[in-house]
Design a protein around this motif. Structure first.
Motif, mmCIF file in Angstrom:
data_model
loop_
_atom_site.group_PDB
_atom_site.id
_atom_site.type_symbol
_atom_site.label_atom_id
_atom_site.label_comp_id
_atom_site.label_asym_id
_atom_site.label_seq_id
_atom_site.Cartn_x
_atom_site.Cartn_y
_atom_site.Cartn_z
ATOM 1 N N LEU A 1 0.832 -1.205 0.000
ATOM 2 C CA LEU A 1 0.000 0.000 0.000
ATOM 3 C C LEU A 1 0.865 1.252 0.000
ATOM 4 O O LEU A 1 0.602 2.203 -0.744
ATOM 5 C CB LEU A 1 -0.929 0.005 1.217
ATOM 6 C CG LEU A 1 -1.797 1.255 1.347
ATOM 7 C CD1 LEU A 1 -2.929 1.208 0.328
ATOM 8 C CD2 LEU A 1 -2.347 1.390 2.744
ATOM 9 N N GLU B 1 2.427 1.653 -3.445
ATOM 10 C CA GLU B 1 1.402 2.045 -4.424
ATOM 11 C C GLU B 1 1.028 3.513 -4.286
ATOM 12 O O GLU B 1 0.905 4.226 -5.283
ATOM 13 C CB GLU B 1 0.155 1.179 -4.275
ATOM 14 C CG GLU B 1 0.304 -0.214 -4.826
ATOM 15 C CD GLU B 1 -0.921 -1.079 -4.609
ATOM 16 O OE1 GLU B 1 -1.842 -0.689 -3.858
ATOM 17 O OE2 GLU B 1 -0.955 -2.174 -5.198
ATOM 18 N N LYS B 2 0.822 3.961 -3.064
ATOM 19 C CA LYS B 2 0.422 5.353 -2.848
ATOM 20 C C LYS B 2 1.532 6.322 -3.250
ATOM 21 O O LYS B 2 1.269 7.349 -3.873
ATOM 22 C CB LYS B 2 -0.011 5.568 -1.401
ATOM 23 C CG LYS B 2 -1.362 4.927 -1.109
ATOM 24 C CD LYS B 2 -1.834 5.235 0.283
ATOM 25 C CE LYS B 2 -3.243 4.755 0.483
ATOM 26 N NZ LYS B 2 -4.231 5.767 0.173
ATOM 27 N N ALA C 1 1.704 6.502 -6.959
ATOM 28 C CA ALA C 1 0.575 7.242 -7.521
ATOM 29 C C ALA C 1 0.721 8.751 -7.327
ATOM 30 O O ALA C 1 -0.112 9.525 -7.803
ATOM 31 C CB ALA C 1 -0.726 6.759 -6.889
ATOM 32 N N GLU D 1 1.252 10.344 -4.187
ATOM 33 C CA GLU D 1 1.055 10.866 -2.831
ATOM 34 C C GLU D 1 2.398 11.179 -2.206
ATOM 35 O O GLU D 1 3.387 10.504 -2.465
ATOM 36 C CB GLU D 1 0.323 9.841 -1.954
ATOM 37 C CG GLU D 1 -1.163 9.903 -2.088
ATOM 38 C CD GLU D 1 -1.887 9.122 -0.995
ATOM 39 O OE1 GLU D 1 -1.495 9.192 0.189
ATOM 40 O OE2 GLU D 1 -2.854 8.434 -1.356
ATOM 41 N N GLN E 1 1.240 13.312 3.009
ATOM 42 C CA GLN E 1 -0.148 12.912 2.770
ATOM 43 C C GLN E 1 -0.418 11.522 3.342
ATOM 44 O O GLN E 1 -1.477 11.281 3.931
ATOM 45 C CB GLN E 1 -0.465 12.938 1.278
ATOM 46 C CG GLN E 1 -0.550 14.340 0.707
ATOM 47 C CD GLN E 1 -0.636 14.357 -0.797
ATOM 48 O OE1 GLN E 1 0.014 13.556 -1.477
ATOM 49 N NE2 GLN E 1 -1.427 15.278 -1.333
ATOM 50 N N LEU E 2 0.548 10.617 3.173
ATOM 51 C CA LEU E 2 0.413 9.276 3.756
ATOM 52 C C LEU E 2 0.282 9.356 5.269
ATOM 53 O O LEU E 2 -0.556 8.683 5.871
ATOM 54 C CB LEU E 2 1.647 8.437 3.423
ATOM 55 C CG LEU E 2 1.599 7.518 2.232
ATOM 56 C CD1 LEU E 2 2.968 6.896 2.001
ATOM 57 C CD2 LEU E 2 0.562 6.448 2.400
ATOM 58 N N HIS F 1 -2.914 8.165 7.559
ATOM 59 C CA HIS F 1 -2.691 7.003 8.425
ATOM 60 C C HIS F 1 -1.938 7.455 9.672
ATOM 61 O O HIS F 1 -0.708 7.366 9.737
ATOM 62 C CB HIS F 1 -1.896 5.919 7.676
ATOM 63 C CG HIS F 1 -2.542 5.482 6.411
ATOM 64 N ND1 HIS F 1 -3.570 4.566 6.382
ATOM 65 C CD2 HIS F 1 -2.338 5.848 5.120
ATOM 66 C CE1 HIS F 1 -3.958 4.386 5.132
ATOM 67 N NE2 HIS F 1 -3.228 5.151 4.352
#
Length: 78
Positions: A29, A32-33, A36, A38, A42-43, A47
């Motif tokens: 995850l 991937e983020k 993409a 991010e 932002q992550l 979270h």
């Protein structure tokens, strides 16, 4: 595989995928983020249990995993 204790794999959590210890956030995850677009900030905002160090540990884990003697097929460039 990883010397980073922040990344663990437990068959009873997320089907054994590598995760950040103490969470259900997978290395997959995180990668991937970031791929993409991010940002780490932002992550972290999305979270709250995730730390900057854990994101770096996930990246280090992924790099280590890719060092294995495996050939990865990719689409040929045109």
């Amino acid at each position: 595989m990883s010397t980073t204790p922040q990344i663990i794999s437990d068959p009873s959590i997320m089907m054994g995928k590598p995760i950040v210890a103490g969470t259900r956030i997978t290395v997959e995850l995180i990668i991937e983020k970031l791929a993409a677009g991010e940002t780490i900030d932002q992550l972290l905002a999305a979270h709250p249990r995730l730390t900057r160090e854990a994101v770096y540990a996930a990246l280090a884990f992924a790099a280590e995993a890719l060092r294995a003697d495996v050939v990865y097929r990719t689409p040929l460039a045109s």
